[in-house]
Design a protein around this motif. Sequence first.
Motif, PDB file in Angstrom:
ATOM      1  N   GLY A  59       0.848  -1.192   0.000  1.00 21.05           N
ATOM      2  CA  GLY A  59       0.000   0.000   0.000  1.00 21.05           C
ATOM      3  C   GLY A  59       0.874   1.229   0.000  1.00 21.05           C
ATOM      4  O   GLY A  59       1.632   1.455   0.948  1.00 21.05           O
ATOM      5  N   ALA A  60       0.821   2.024  -1.090  1.00 23.72           N
ATOM      6  CA  ALA A  60       1.741   3.156  -1.218  1.00 23.72           C
ATOM      7  C   ALA A  60       0.981   4.440  -1.553  1.00 23.72           C
ATOM      8  O   ALA A  60       1.215   5.085  -2.571  1.00 23.72           O
ATOM      9  CB  ALA A  60       2.818   2.858  -2.253  1.00 23.72           C
ATOM     10  N   GLY A  61       0.050   4.793  -0.670  1.00 23.34           N
ATOM     11  CA  GLY A  61      -0.564   6.119  -0.735  1.00 23.34           C
ATOM     12  C   GLY A  61       0.341   7.106  -0.010  1.00 23.34           C
ATOM     13  O   GLY A  61       1.564   6.927   0.025  1.00 23.34           O
TER      14      GLY A  61
ATOM     15  N   VAL B 145       8.217   4.323   2.516  1.00 22.65           N
ATOM     16  CA  VAL B 145       9.241   3.994   1.517  1.00 22.65           C
ATOM     17  C   VAL B 145      10.425   4.940   1.674  1.00 22.65           C
ATOM     18  O   VAL B 145      11.590   4.512   1.739  1.00 22.65           O
ATOM     19  CB  VAL B 145       8.675   4.094   0.073  1.00 22.65           C
ATOM     20  N   ALA B 146      10.128   6.241   1.767  1.00 18.12           N
ATOM     21  CA  ALA B 146      11.204   7.229   1.895  1.00 18.12           C
ATOM     22  C   ALA B 146      11.971   7.034   3.202  1.00 18.12           C
ATOM     23  O   ALA B 146      13.207   7.108   3.235  1.00 18.12           O
ATOM     24  CB  ALA B 146      10.632   8.646   1.808  1.00 18.12           C
ATOM     25  N   ARG B 147      11.245   6.795   4.289  1.00 22.92           N
ATOM     26  CA  ARG B 147      11.890   6.585   5.596  1.00 22.92           C
ATOM     27  C   ARG B 147      12.863   5.407   5.529  1.00 22.92           C
ATOM     28  O   ARG B 147      14.004   5.502   5.988  1.00 22.92           O
ATOM     29  CB  ARG B 147      10.801   6.378   6.650  1.00 22.92           C
ATOM     30  N   PHE B 148      12.408   4.287   4.958  1.00 16.25           N
ATOM     31  CA  PHE B 148      13.274   3.107   4.853  1.00 16.25           C
ATOM     32  C   PHE B 148      14.436   3.364   3.881  1.00 16.25           C
ATOM     33  O   PHE B 148      15.603   3.121   4.204  1.00 16.25           O
ATOM     34  CB  PHE B 148      12.473   1.886   4.370  1.00 16.25           C
ATOM     35  N   ALA B 149      14.090   3.837   2.675  1.00 12.29           N
ATOM     36  CA  ALA B 149      15.108   3.944   1.624  1.00 12.29           C
ATOM     37  C   ALA B 149      16.230   4.895   2.037  1.00 12.29           C
ATOM     38  O   ALA B 149      17.407   4.637   1.773  1.00 12.29           O
ATOM     39  CB  ALA B 149      14.475   4.414   0.317  1.00 12.29           C
TER      40      ALA B 149
ATOM     41  N   GLN C 214      10.668  -3.046  -1.358  1.00  3.70           N
ATOM     42  CA  GLN C 214       9.835  -3.690  -2.375  1.00  3.70           C
ATOM     43  C   GLN C 214       8.403  -3.233  -2.172  1.00  3.70           C
ATOM     44  O   GLN C 214       7.836  -3.405  -1.099  1.00  3.70           O
ATOM     45  CB  GLN C 214       9.992  -5.208  -2.276  1.00  3.70           C
ATOM     46  N   ILE C 215       7.846  -2.626  -3.215  1.00  2.74           N
ATOM     47  CA  ILE C 215       6.583  -1.894  -3.061  1.00  2.74           C
ATOM     48  C   ILE C 215       5.485  -2.557  -3.872  1.00  2.74           C
ATOM     49  O   ILE C 215       5.630  -2.772  -5.077  1.00  2.74           O
ATOM     50  CB  ILE C 215       6.759  -0.434  -3.555  1.00  2.74           C
ATOM     51  N   TYR C 216       4.370  -2.843  -3.184  1.00  2.96           N
ATOM     52  CA  TYR C 216       3.218  -3.385  -3.903  1.00  2.96           C
ATOM     53  C   TYR C 216       1.994  -2.505  -3.650  1.00  2.96           C
ATOM     54  O   TYR C 216       1.586  -2.300  -2.495  1.00  2.96           O
ATOM     55  CB  TYR C 216       2.907  -4.811  -3.450  1.00  2.96           C
ATOM     56  N   ASP C 217       1.459  -1.956  -4.720  1.00  4.40           N
ATOM     57  CA  ASP C 217       0.201  -1.208  -4.657  1.00  4.40           C
ATOM     58  C   ASP C 217      -0.413  -1.244  -6.047  1.00  4.40           C
ATOM     59  O   ASP C 217       0.183  -0.716  -6.996  1.00  4.40           O
ATOM     60  CB  ASP C 217       0.443   0.241  -4.212  1.00  4.40           C
ATOM     61  N   PRO C 218      -1.582  -1.874  -6.194  1.00  4.42           N
ATOM     62  CA  PRO C 218      -2.179  -2.006  -7.530  1.00  4.42           C
ATOM     63  C   PRO C 218      -2.627  -0.674  -8.137  1.00  4.42           C
ATOM     64  O   PRO C 218      -2.864  -0.597  -9.341  1.00  4.42           O
ATOM     65  CB  PRO C 218      -3.388  -2.932  -7.293  1.00  4.42           C
ATOM     66  N   ASN C 219      -2.717   0.379  -7.326  1.00  5.84           N
ATOM     67  CA  ASN C 219      -3.128   1.685  -7.853  1.00  5.84           C
ATOM     68  C   ASN C 219      -2.065   2.199  -8.840  1.00  5.84           C
ATOM     69  O   ASN C 219      -0.894   2.340  -8.474  1.00  5.84           O
ATOM     70  CB  ASN C 219      -3.298   2.672  -6.689  1.00  5.84           C
ATOM     71  N   PRO C 220      -2.474   2.509 -10.099  1.00  2.00           N
ATOM     72  CA  PRO C 220      -1.480   2.914 -11.109  1.00  2.00           C
ATOM     73  C   PRO C 220      -0.749   4.215 -10.768  1.00  2.00           C
ATOM     74  O   PRO C 220       0.338   4.465 -11.296  1.00  2.00           O
ATOM     75  CB  PRO C 220      -2.302   3.058 -12.394  1.00  2.00           C
TER      76      PRO C 220
ATOM     77  N   THR D  37       3.417   8.669  -6.904  1.00  2.00           N
ATOM     78  CA  THR D  37       3.352   9.180  -5.527  1.00  2.00           C
ATOM     79  C   THR D  37       4.650   8.881  -4.786  1.00  2.00           C
ATOM     80  O   THR D  37       5.213   9.740  -4.095  1.00  2.00           O
ATOM     81  CB  THR D  37       2.169   8.529  -4.768  1.00  2.00           C
ATOM     82  N   VAL D  38       5.130   7.668  -4.945  1.00  2.00           N
ATOM     83  CA  VAL D  38       6.366   7.279  -4.256  1.00  2.00           C
ATOM     84  C   VAL D  38       7.547   8.105  -4.761  1.00  2.00           C
ATOM     85  O   VAL D  38       8.333   8.627  -3.959  1.00  2.00           O
ATOM     86  CB  VAL D  38       6.650   5.770  -4.452  1.00  2.00           C
TER      87      VAL D  38
END
Lengths: 307, 307
Positions: free
Chosen positions: A8-10, A17-21, A28-34, A39-40
């Motif tokens: 989920g990457a809203g 993602v930014a905090r970890f990266a 590894q990012i999974y979000d079906p929203n195109p 956004t990431v």
Amino acid sequence: MTTAAVIGAGVIGAGWVARFALSGWDVQIYDPNPTSQATVQQTLARARKHVGNLRTEPLREGRLTFVETMPQALLSAEWVQESLPESVELKLKILSEIDALTEQVVPICSSTSGFKPSVLGEGLGSAERFFVCHPFNPVYLIPLVEVVPHPTVAPELLADVKSILRDLEMKPLHVRREIDGHIADRLLEAVWREALWLIHDDVATTEEVDAAIKNGFGLRWAQMGLFETYRLGGGEQGMRHFLAQFGPALQWPWSKLTDVPNMDAAFIEKIATQSDDQAGTDSTEELAERRDANLVGILRALSETDD
Amino acid sequence: MTTAAVIGAGVIGAGWVARFALSGWDVQIYDPNPTSQATVQQTLARARKHVGNLRTEPLREGRLTFVETMPQALLSAEWVQESLPESVELKLKILSEIDALTEQVVPICSSTSGFKPSVLGEGLGSAERFFVCHPFNPVYLIPLVEVVPHPTVAPELLADVKSILRDLEMKPLHVRREIDGHIADRLLEAVWREALWLIHDDVATTEEVDAAIKNGFGLRWAQMGLFETYRLGGGEQGMRHFLAQFGPALQWPWSKLTDVPNMDAAFIEKIATQSDDQAGTDSTEELAERRDANLVGILRALSETDD
């Protein structure tokens, strides 16, 4: 190097993602929203700049991988962070899939702002590694993360999870007793209701409410909490004096907190329109830029005066 | 040079003395409490240091006069600031004396955090120059002042009063509709109630509540309010999206805001003891010193990023 799976990457997931990266983790990012990939990337670009201004050593950045399926995201992950919309049904379904697809030693963490871990952990085979890890937007700058372990979590694993969060430069707050809304959102919910009444009754606009916060108690709360502040309000005699002086005022019939305004279409429109007026021509990105520059300034200022 | 009369010099009154004096006003202070002079001097010493760090030009300091009677304090004053304890009876009595002892063109301002100007102005012969001017501790640093004019105040006088407050480097917020608790204290009251329940039910200690605030939403609110923050939480679609997403959550039976905890002796002792533990060996003065250094840092940081 370590690998996190972000499901989920809203706004919140992208912040994770930014905090970890930016702490050197591969993500590894999974979000079906195109739109999630955009956004990431936008969030990471903003975070890179501002987190860079905050930290003293150069950022060591991990690798991002956008994947098409959840199993790909979970492969070899040592931390799973779920940031789906606030729906119990949806979270229960996805969390039980995550549970089945990961080694039982991997912490599974939900970003939920409201639900208890015992509720979300119901369908898990191995709930003893399930946590609520509730962050605050923007996740890559705000240090607070509320950590609510499932009742079956061992103290050693809780300690490990808190330690990892500290490595991410966060300040984990162990919520010792499960409660809907944890701690911070209980307080935020209370302010939110009262603010809605002020708007509803035309006492103030959204801009006036915001001015009352940021020019006043918001400045206090960036560096001292409610009780610390009131302790000072009591003068030399501290909290007891404050309570003696202001305790009885709690009995006054001040607020309408006993009731929730009806969130009908007209009221929603009123709030949204006031908010538009307040933002003027500033885009969301401009507002976020300003927020981040401010936060860095505040955090640097606070670290300079830290004991 | 201008002269202010400060009636009542506890924590708030002493803060007003510093705010006026460090903007070049002479201040005449009346407070029968024998410790008030020490409070004022201590507050002014602290303010001098921190306000000095905040302003770019050297401070031009007015003269303080401690007087024995109220008429002496009011003599030739061009502004009266009343900061007595929160008792309607006491304030009504003293305000009507002030009214009788001053020229009808002089603004009379009350620091009350809760009462409406129409209530406090009842005994005044000339209520058309009566205001609530509610500041926030520490008064010499926090810019917010809620300005609630008595219903009979002319727009021109309101404009003058706001202009004087801006000259004092404050940010006046005109509260357009009288309401108990004005705006900020409505919000604070809501947080306070909820926080009391969290302590009461042993969900969190005072220290944990404070951590939830200052490491999280407090950092946001020093530079953006509730609505601005939530607008960003809605992502590109802004406030409407946020309301659509989180509006329904308001209906959840989250909080106990419908009720007020019984402030009995045991509960007061519990809060005060937790607050003592939290403060550790820090004296009130040490806490205030740290608060002020932090606030200056924050305010400087915010002014650097100001558009």
